[in-house]
Design a protein around this motif. Structure first.
Motif, mmCIF file in Angstrom:
data_model
loop_
_atom_site.group_PDB
_atom_site.id
_atom_site.type_symbol
_atom_site.label_atom_id
_atom_site.label_comp_id
_atom_site.label_asym_id
_atom_site.label_seq_id
_atom_site.Cartn_x
_atom_site.Cartn_y
_atom_site.Cartn_z
ATOM 1 N N LYS A 75 0.309 -18.796 -9.422
ATOM 2 C CA LYS A 75 1.520 -19.565 -9.103
ATOM 3 C C LYS A 75 2.473 -18.721 -8.268
ATOM 4 O O LYS A 75 3.097 -19.213 -7.317
ATOM 5 N N ILE A 76 2.574 -17.432 -8.617
ATOM 6 C CA ILE A 76 3.406 -16.520 -7.832
ATOM 7 C C ILE A 76 2.834 -16.402 -6.421
ATOM 8 O O ILE A 76 3.560 -16.470 -5.433
ATOM 9 N N GLN A 77 1.511 -16.240 -6.340
ATOM 10 C CA GLN A 77 0.863 -16.122 -5.033
ATOM 11 C C GLN A 77 1.105 -17.355 -4.168
ATOM 12 O O GLN A 77 1.306 -17.236 -2.956
ATOM 13 N N ALA A 78 1.093 -18.524 -4.785
ATOM 14 C CA ALA A 78 1.317 -19.767 -4.039
ATOM 15 C C ALA A 78 2.710 -19.783 -3.422
ATOM 16 O O ALA A 78 2.892 -20.190 -2.257
ATOM 17 N N GLU A 79 3.706 -19.332 -4.187
ATOM 18 C CA GLU A 79 5.074 -19.279 -3.674
ATOM 19 C C GLU A 79 5.192 -18.239 -2.563
ATOM 20 O O GLU A 79 5.888 -18.444 -1.563
ATOM 21 N N VAL A 80 4.514 -17.103 -2.752
ATOM 22 C CA VAL A 80 4.543 -16.049 -1.735
ATOM 23 C C VAL A 80 3.935 -16.546 -0.429
ATOM 24 O O VAL A 80 4.485 -16.342 0.657
ATOM 25 N N LEU A 99 8.882 -6.530 9.877
ATOM 26 C CA LEU A 99 9.141 -6.858 8.474
ATOM 27 C C LEU A 99 8.022 -6.316 7.586
ATOM 28 O O LEU A 99 8.280 -5.660 6.570
ATOM 29 N N ARG A 100 6.788 -6.567 7.968
ATOM 30 C CA ARG A 100 5.652 -6.122 7.174
ATOM 31 C C ARG A 100 5.572 -4.599 7.113
ATOM 32 O O ARG A 100 5.116 -4.028 6.124
ATOM 33 N N ASN A 101 6.042 -3.941 8.175
ATOM 34 C CA ASN A 101 5.986 -2.478 8.228
ATOM 35 C C ASN A 101 7.280 -1.822 7.748
ATOM 36 O O ASN A 101 7.417 -0.596 7.813
ATOM 37 N N GLU A 102 8.229 -2.645 7.305
ATOM 38 C CA GLU A 102 9.534 -2.152 6.849
ATOM 39 C C GLU A 102 10.197 -1.276 7.913
ATOM 40 O O GLU A 102 10.666 -0.169 7.645
ATOM 41 N N ASN A 103 10.213 -1.781 9.127
ATOM 42 C CA ASN A 103 10.771 -1.028 10.248
ATOM 43 C C ASN A 103 11.842 -1.854 10.947
ATOM 44 O O ASN A 103 11.812 -2.059 12.159
ATOM 45 N N LEU A 104 12.809 -2.343 10.163
ATOM 46 C CA LEU A 104 13.842 -3.229 10.695
ATOM 47 C C LEU A 104 15.077 -2.446 11.127
ATOM 48 O O LEU A 104 15.573 -1.582 10.395
ATOM 49 N N ILE A 135 5.485 -9.917 0.285
ATOM 50 C CA ILE A 135 4.664 -10.131 1.474
ATOM 51 C C ILE A 135 3.752 -8.927 1.722
ATOM 52 O O ILE A 135 2.582 -9.076 2.078
ATOM 53 N N LYS A 136 4.288 -7.731 1.510
ATOM 54 C CA LYS A 136 3.507 -6.520 1.780
ATOM 55 C C LYS A 136 2.448 -6.247 0.727
ATOM 56 O O LYS A 136 1.432 -5.619 1.007
ATOM 57 N N ASN A 137 2.681 -6.705 -0.509
ATOM 58 C CA ASN A 137 1.809 -6.319 -1.620
ATOM 59 C C ASN A 137 0.966 -7.461 -2.181
ATOM 60 O O ASN A 137 0.607 -7.462 -3.350
ATOM 61 N N GLY A 138 0.644 -8.397 -1.323
ATOM 62 C CA GLY A 138 -0.181 -9.523 -1.757
ATOM 63 C C GLY A 138 -1.529 -9.096 -2.307
ATOM 64 O O GLY A 138 -2.057 -9.712 -3.234
ATOM 65 N N ILE A 144 -5.421 -7.662 -9.125
ATOM 66 C CA ILE A 144 -5.270 -7.756 -10.577
ATOM 67 C C ILE A 144 -5.812 -9.088 -11.080
ATOM 68 O O ILE A 144 -6.403 -9.166 -12.172
ATOM 69 N N THR A 145 -5.677 -10.140 -10.279
ATOM 70 C CA THR A 145 -6.256 -11.434 -10.648
ATOM 71 C C THR A 145 -7.770 -11.346 -10.714
ATOM 72 O O THR A 145 -8.409 -11.836 -11.662
#
Length: 224
Positions: A75-80, A99-104, A135-138, A144-145
């Protein structure tokens, strides 16, 4: 000592090893449930996403308990995925990659903040940290799933969790001699294989949730 232990003196040691491995798996499982609840609390507070808390049910089977946490994480993944898709549509490709690289940059941050507000209805620093982490840690959520799904097909899958807590003898059953030895060796191998994947995935999952909660706390302190 029973007769089987006299003829097969390695069985008591095998039982003890299996009990320890069983307890290690259960501890990981409990900690993953706790970490998931902490994550959902954080997402509710900072993104407004609502998820019901999950609890281990000792009357249910190991598989049923695994299914509970798998459903919650999915459910968390669906929202992400939904949020990620909407942000990807709103942001320029280069900014999305930043954004994905945290370089803003400061200017990038303000654009991203507005996009998060448009998509999630919140735009505080803590909300931005949470979205960025998700977004970065999908892959962490996916791993874990997957680990829980495999654990749910193992030796103890159909056993009630309360029985598993009582000890390994309740799992392998009342069997004697070489049959018990073979069953114990088979179970030890299966538990070793389960721990080889489940332990690192669980530790990374739990550590990541602790990390993002700390980062959110720091962002909140910096804005006061």
């Amino acid at each position: 000592m029973n007769w089987s232990d006299i003829f097969y003196p390695g069985n008591p040691e095998r039982r003890e090893k299996l009990i320890r491995k069983n307890q290690e798996l259960l501890n990981l499982m409990e900690n993953n449930f706790r970490a998931t609840n902490k994550l959902t609390e954080t997402l509710k507070k900072h993104l407004g996403w609502s998820f019901s808390p999950i609890t281990l049910n000792e009357k249910a089977t190991v598989k049923e308990n695994c299914d509970v946490i798998i459903e919650c994480i999915r459910k968390i993944q669906a929202e992400v995925e939904k949020t990620d898709m909407q942000l990807k549509e709103k942001l320029e490709p280069t900014l999305y990659e930043k954004l994905r690289n945290e370089n803003l940059s400061v200017n990038d941050y303000q654009i991203f903040r507005k996009a998060v507000y448009d998509v999630c209805g919140v735009g505080g620093s803590a909300s931005i940290v949470a979205v960025n982490w998700l977004i970065k840690n999908g892959t962490i959520l996916t791993n874990i799933t997957s680990s829980f799904a495999k654990f749910a097909t193992g030796l103890a899958a159909g056993v009630a969790l309360g029985v598993v807590f009582m000890g390994i003898d309740m799992i392998v059953g009342a069997i004697l001699g070489s049959i018990e030895r073979n069953e114990l060796e088979k179970a030890l191998k299966e538990y070793d294989e389960a721990l080889k994947e489940f332990k690192p995935a669980s530790v990374k999952y739990q550590d990541s949730i602790t990390e993002v909660r700390k980062r959110i706390e720091m962002s909140e302190q910096n804005t006061r």
